[in-house]
Design an enzyme around this catalytic site. Sequence first.
Site, short mmCIF file in Angstrom:
data_model
loop_
_atom_site.label_atom_id
_atom_site.label_comp_id
_atom_site.label_asym_id
_atom_site.label_seq_id
_atom_site.Cartn_x
_atom_site.Cartn_y
_atom_site.Cartn_z
N THR A 585 -40.00 42.22 -73.89
CA THR A 585 -41.01 41.64 -73.00
C THR A 585 -41.43 40.24 -73.43
O THR A 585 -42.01 39.50 -72.62
CB THR A 585 -42.25 42.54 -72.89
OG1 THR A 585 -42.82 42.72 -74.18
CG2 THR A 585 -41.89 43.90 -72.29
N ASP A 586 -41.13 39.85 -74.66
CA ASP A 586 -41.34 38.44 -75.04
C ASP A 586 -40.47 37.53 -74.19
O ASP A 586 -40.87 36.42 -73.83
CB ASP A 586 -40.98 38.23 -76.51
CG ASP A 586 -42.08 38.65 -77.45
OD1 ASP A 586 -42.41 37.89 -78.36
OD2 ASP A 586 -42.61 39.76 -77.28
#
Length: 814
Positions: A585-586
Amino acid sequence: MLSPYRVLDLTDERGHFAGYLLAALGAEVIAIERPRGMRARGLSPFVADEAGAERSLTHFGYNRGKRSVVLDLEETGDRDRFRRLAAGADVVLESAVPGAMDQLGLGYEVLAQGNAALVHTSITAFGQHGPKANWPATDLTVLAASCALVLNGDADRAPVRLVVPQAFAMASAVATCATLVALAERAVSGRGQHVDVSAQGAAMLAVQASVLAEAVGSPALRRTAGGARTGAIDIRLVYPAADGHVSVTHVFGPAIGPRTAELMAWACEEGHCDEALRDRDWVEFNDLVEAGEESVQTWEAAKAAVAKLTSSHTKAELLEEAMRRRLLIAPIAGMDDVAASAQLRHRRFFDLVEHPAAGRAIEVPGAFAKCSPRPLATLAGAPRLGEHSTEVLSAPDRVPAAGRRNASSGPAAPGRPLEGLKVLDFTWSIAGPHGVRTLADCGAMVVKVESTTKPDAARGYRPTYDNQPGAENSALFDTMNAGKLSLQLDLNHALARAVVLDLVRWADVVVESFSPRAMRGWQLDYEHLRAVNPSVIMVSTCLTGQDGPLSSFAGYGNLAAALSGFYGLAGWPDRAPAGPFGAYTDYTSTHLVLATLLAAVDHRRRTGEGQHVDVAQAEAALHFLTPAVLDYTVNGRVARRAGNTDPEMAPHGVYPAAGDDRWVAIACQDDDAWPALCQVLGRADLAEDAGLRHGGGRAARRDELDTAISAWTAARRAEEAEALLVRAGVAAHAVNNSAECLADLQLQHRQHFLELAHPERRCIVENTRFQLSRTPPRVGLPPRVGEHTDEVLADLLGYPQERIESLRCAGALR
C-alpha cells in the site's frame, strides 16, 4: 478543489482511474465514448453476472462522477466536435497506442494549436517513444517488464499477479499527479504541455527499489510466498492463524528489529521457543548471518516459532495482541472482512450510490482522503452511454480556466513546474517520501526533518551499495529522497518545537506520516500549525487514518495490504496467500497522497485557504481493488486468488523458459491474436479448431493450452519467445528481474535509471515516473543525514550562527 477544470477523458480501462481521481478531486470530467461504448463497459464483474453496457462493475466503479458523450472519432464531423470541446478544455486524458491520436489529427500538437493552455496526458504501456512503445501489452506483460511480477508468488511455481489488474491503475494514479503538476505550472506560464506516462515505469515502484540491486552491488531478490529471498535469508511475511492467515513484518534492522524482539518474547512466553532464541540480536541479525556469526537455521527456527504462535490464535486475537504489544501483525482480510471493518465503518469510508441495473443503492469505496474544511464530494454513479451528449455538445463554447492569462505560444520557461513551492517533510519509509520526492523533482524546495536518535527507517532498507549496511548506504533511501534538504532535529527535544514552528511559518505544505498520536504529542497537529500559518496545507498519512479503533495501529504497507484485502488476491487457489511483494500500500497510496496535496495547493492558490488532508493507506489502496469490492457489495462474492487466469483473456499466463527462474508472460489479448499465437507455436491444429476461436472456448480448455504453450516456451530463452510473439502481434514479455530491467532498451531510452554525481560514492536512482514536454522534472542528489542543517536554519529561517550553535550544544540538532 478542482472545480474550475474541465477534463476530456478518452481513456479505456487503461486510464479511466485517472479520470475518476480527477472527478473525485472536484474536476468536471467528460468521458468521450465510441458509439458502442468504452471497452471497460464489457469488463467483468457484472451485476448478477449478466453482461451489459450498463452492468459492468469495473466500469461503474471507475467512471462514477463523470459525464458521457458519444463521438465517433473515425468520422470527420465528430472529430471536429471533439476539437471544439478540446479548445475549451483544461485537460485531455487518453490511453491510445502511441501515434493513434496523431493519425486521427487529434494529437497534442494539433490540439494545442487551438488551445495553448491544454494539458494533454497520455497513458501507455511503455511510453510514447522508444523501441517498445508500440508493443502489444496487457496488465500481465507490463508487470513482467517492470520487475514487479517476478517477486510475487511461490518460489517453486511461476510468478503471479493480483486478480485485479494493477499496472495501469498505477499508471493512472501517476498520470493524475503529473496532470496536476502540469496544471500548477500552467497557473504561472498560462501554457499547457504534453504529459507522457509509462505503465512499465509506474508499476516499477511496486518493487521497493529492488530493481536497483544489480546496479549497486546487492543480490537481486527472489520471490518466496508472502515474502522474498535476500541472500541466504528467506523473509516470510505470511503466517497461519487459527481461522485464516496474518501478515507479520518479521525482519531485522534498527527500525523493525526491536519489534521482532518483542514478537520473539511473546513466542517464548507461550512456550514456542526457548530464551536463547528469544534473546538473539534481531537488529543486527542479517549482518551477523552474512558474517557467519549467526546461522540460517536459527532464522528458520525463529520463523517456525512464530508460525506456532500465530496458528494458536485467531486473526482477531492476534490483532488485539498486536495493538496491545505494538507488534507488526495484521489479519489477511477478504472483501467480506473489508466490508465489515469497524475501522472503515467508523470513518464512514463507504458511500451509498444508486445503481440502476442493480435496482438499489450499492456501497462503493468513498473518499480516498478526508479533507477539512473542503471534504471530497460523494460522486454519483457512472453515466449511461451518451447520457450527456446533447447537453455538452449544444452548450456554448467554453474558455479554459487558464484562458484569462492569455496563454502564449512563446519559448518554454526555463524553470521546473513547481518552483517556489516550499515543503516541510516529516515523512519516513516509502509512501510519504516517494510522493514528496516527486515535488522536489519538479522544483519544490523540500526540507526533510530527521534525527540520528530515530532515523528514517528507509536508511536501513536494502538494496545497499556493495551490499553493505549504513545510514548513508541505502539505494532505496536515495531513490525515495533525492533532491531534498536534510535538517537534523530531535523532535523530542524541548527546543525543537520552536524550530518546527518557524519552519511551518516558512512552508506552504507540511507532510507527515507518523502515527496520529505523534504530532499531537509534540503539539504539532493541524490546529497548532494553522495557528502560526493559517494558510498552511498539512497532509497526514498513516496506515488506517487519524481516527477510529485502529488509528493507533502503526506499521508498514504489508500490514495495510493485508487489512485491505490485497494478500488474498495473489497466489494459487491450492496454497496459502502469496500476497503482493513488500509494503504494497506504500506503492499505491503515495500517488493519491500526492494528488490530493497538489489539488489542495491549487485550491489555496485560488482562494488562499489552507486545509488538513488525512489519507489512510488502507482506504486509498482499496480504490485499486474497486472491482473486487463491488463484486462483494453487489453480488456477495469474495474474490479469490486464481494464479494467472484472467476472466477476459485466454490463454493468459506465465510460462517457463530456459534457464534458472526464467519465465515469459503471454496474454492472448483478443480473438485476433489467437491465430497469430498458434502460428508462432506451430500449432495449425489449434488455429483450425472452431471451439477455440473465441475466448470462452479457450478459457474452457485453459489447462490444455497452457500445457502446449509451456512445452514451446521451455525450449527457448525468454527473450527469444518474447521476440517471436511480439513480432506476431501477441502481447508477451520476458519476466524481468533487476539485471534484465537495467539492460532494458526501453527503460534506457526513457532514462529511467540515473547515475548522479555524488561526492562520496556511486549514486543510482530511478527517474521521475512521468515526462513533461516543456518543463521536465530534474532529479537532485539524496541528502546525507543533517547535511543541510546549517543552511536551512541560517538561509531559510535567518537564524544567527550563535543560535544555531546554542541549539547544537543543547543537543537539539542530533
